[in-house]
Design a protein around this motif. Structure first.
Motif, PDB file in Angstrom:
ATOM      1  N   LEU A   1     -24.131  -4.478  15.625  1.00 10.15           N
ATOM      2  CA  LEU A   1     -24.201  -5.930  15.512  1.00 10.15           C
ATOM      3  C   LEU A   1     -24.190  -6.485  16.929  1.00 10.15           C
ATOM      4  O   LEU A   1     -23.266  -6.208  17.685  1.00 10.15           O
ATOM      5  CB  LEU A   1     -23.002  -6.499  14.737  1.00 10.15           C
ATOM      6  CG  LEU A   1     -22.730  -5.957  13.340  1.00 10.15           C
ATOM      7  CD1 LEU A   1     -21.451  -6.577  12.785  1.00 10.15           C
ATOM      8  CD2 LEU A   1     -23.895  -6.228  12.400  1.00 10.15           C
ATOM      9  N   HIS A   2     -25.202  -7.284  17.266  1.00  8.73           N
ATOM     10  CA  HIS A   2     -25.268  -7.822  18.625  1.00  8.73           C
ATOM     11  C   HIS A   2     -25.368  -9.336  18.600  1.00  8.73           C
ATOM     12  O   HIS A   2     -26.236  -9.910  17.945  1.00  8.73           O
ATOM     13  CB  HIS A   2     -26.455  -7.253  19.387  1.00  8.73           C
ATOM     14  CG  HIS A   2     -26.621  -7.880  20.744  1.00  8.73           C
ATOM     15  ND1 HIS A   2     -25.706  -7.688  21.766  1.00  8.73           N
ATOM     16  CD2 HIS A   2     -27.568  -8.729  21.244  1.00  8.73           C
ATOM     17  CE1 HIS A   2     -26.092  -8.364  22.827  1.00  8.73           C
ATOM     18  NE2 HIS A   2     -27.211  -9.016  22.541  1.00  8.73           N
ATOM     19  N   SER A   3     -24.468  -9.996  19.328  1.00  8.83           N
ATOM     20  CA  SER A   3     -24.499 -11.440  19.510  1.00  8.83           C
ATOM     21  C   SER A   3     -24.877 -11.739  20.949  1.00  8.83           C
ATOM     22  O   SER A   3     -24.094 -11.477  21.870  1.00  8.83           O
ATOM     23  CB  SER A   3     -23.132 -12.063  19.193  1.00  8.83           C
ATOM     24  OG  SER A   3     -23.092 -13.418  19.636  1.00  8.83           O
ATOM     25  N   SER A   4     -26.061 -12.289  21.141  1.00  5.74           N
ATOM     26  CA  SER A   4     -26.483 -12.625  22.501  1.00  5.74           C
ATOM     27  C   SER A   4     -25.720 -13.831  23.027  1.00  5.74           C
ATOM     28  O   SER A   4     -25.494 -13.958  24.234  1.00  5.74           O
ATOM     29  CB  SER A   4     -27.985 -12.895  22.531  1.00  5.74           C
ATOM     30  OG  SER A   4     -28.328 -13.975  21.681  1.00  5.74           O
ATOM     31  N   VAL A   5     -25.300 -14.734  22.130  1.00  6.47           N
ATOM     32  CA  VAL A   5     -24.558 -15.923  22.550  1.00  6.47           C
ATOM     33  C   VAL A   5     -23.196 -15.528  23.108  1.00  6.47           C
ATOM     34  O   VAL A   5     -22.760 -16.017  24.157  1.00  6.47           O
ATOM     35  CB  VAL A   5     -24.394 -16.908  21.385  1.00  6.47           C
ATOM     36  CG1 VAL A   5     -23.589 -18.134  21.832  1.00  6.47           C
ATOM     37  CG2 VAL A   5     -25.767 -17.350  20.854  1.00  6.47           C
TER      38      VAL A   5
END
Length: 260
Positions: free
Chosen positions: A112-116
């Motif tokens: 799971l990747h959150s760029s924010v």
């Protein structure tokens, strides 16, 4: 040590997140506009993700987002290029790229990747769970009155009236006993935050495999208990879900169970 599979999935998720982040957002004011805006970014994001995943596991099919059919045997990708698309379109930070490899209905690797946030949750069966490469562990709290717990609903909840009713009754049972109840964005990310101790417990009613499978693997690998509301190990196809640390699971479970 990070496996080659997790490294590849992380690279894929970050590439998709960069594409999504760079796309200008037009906020819709009707359902047809919402669908159009969502498709406008989802289609190129899905295409880019497919390019990456086809190189990693050629020929492995996708389980469609917003659906619950995960095959009994074999490998399948459970993915969402914009997990939390409602928040994304609203300009809120609570969205991520979700990629999970499932084998025989069990998740074996997830990213799971959150760029924010600049954060990446990863887990591989039998290898632990991590955020930005550091091991995570669930909360050690024992007092419900100081706990932050979270819940959410499946995207198809309108088709499950029993799940809607159960959710309402369970919320009424939990609210007086805990510090706060929140819905903080994508189901997968909320479960991961539970695995990392940011949230003290998470539950949901209804079938929602595409969102629950990634978080379930991260939570289990971090040491949380992941069950249905009868206290049995959660499995694909179950209609209730609870992830909580061992110190709290036995306290939250009866509240939810008795509430329904």
């Amino acid at each position: 040590m990070t496996s080659e599979l997790i490294t590849q999935l992380t690279e894929a998720a970050k590439a998709v997140a960069a594409l999504v982040t760079a796309h200008p957002i037009t906020r819709p004011d009707s359902m047809p506009q919402f669908v159009a805006v969502s498709d406008e970014i989802d289609k190129p994001a899905s295409a880019l993700l497919a390019e990456h995943l086809d190189r990693i596991r050629p020929g492995v099919p996708w389980a469609a987002e917003m659906r619950t059919e995960v095959p009994e045997t074999g490998e399948v990708w459970v993915v969402d290029p914009i997990d939390g698309v409602v928040q994304y379109i609203q300009g809120l930070p609570q969205w991520c790229v979700s990629v999970t490899l499932v084998r025989d209905r069990e998740p074996i690797a997830t990213v799971l990747h959150s760029s924010v946030l600049g954060e990446t949750y990863t887990a591989e069966r039998g290898r632990g769970a991590f955020r930005n490469g550091e091991p995570i562990a669930p909360s050690t709290k024992i007092d419900l009155s100081v706990c932050l717990v979270a819940t959410s609903q499946p995207p198809t909840v309108a088709d499950e009236p029993t799940a809607i009713a159960d959710a309402g009754r369970a919320l009424a049972a939990v609210l007086p006993k805990v510090g706060a109840v929140r819905n903080l964005g994508p189901t997968s990310w909320q479960i991961a935050d539970t695995a990392a101790g940011r949230i003290d417990a998470f539950w949901e009613f209804g079938r929602d495999e595409t969102n629950l499978l990634p978080g379930a693997l991260i939570a289990r690998e971090a040491g949380a208990l992941v069950t249905d509301l009868d206290g049995l190990p959660w499995r694909t196809g179950d209609r209730s879900f609870l992830a909580a640390p061992p110190t709290l699971h036995h306290k939250v479970l009866p509240l939810l169970h008795d509430g329904v």
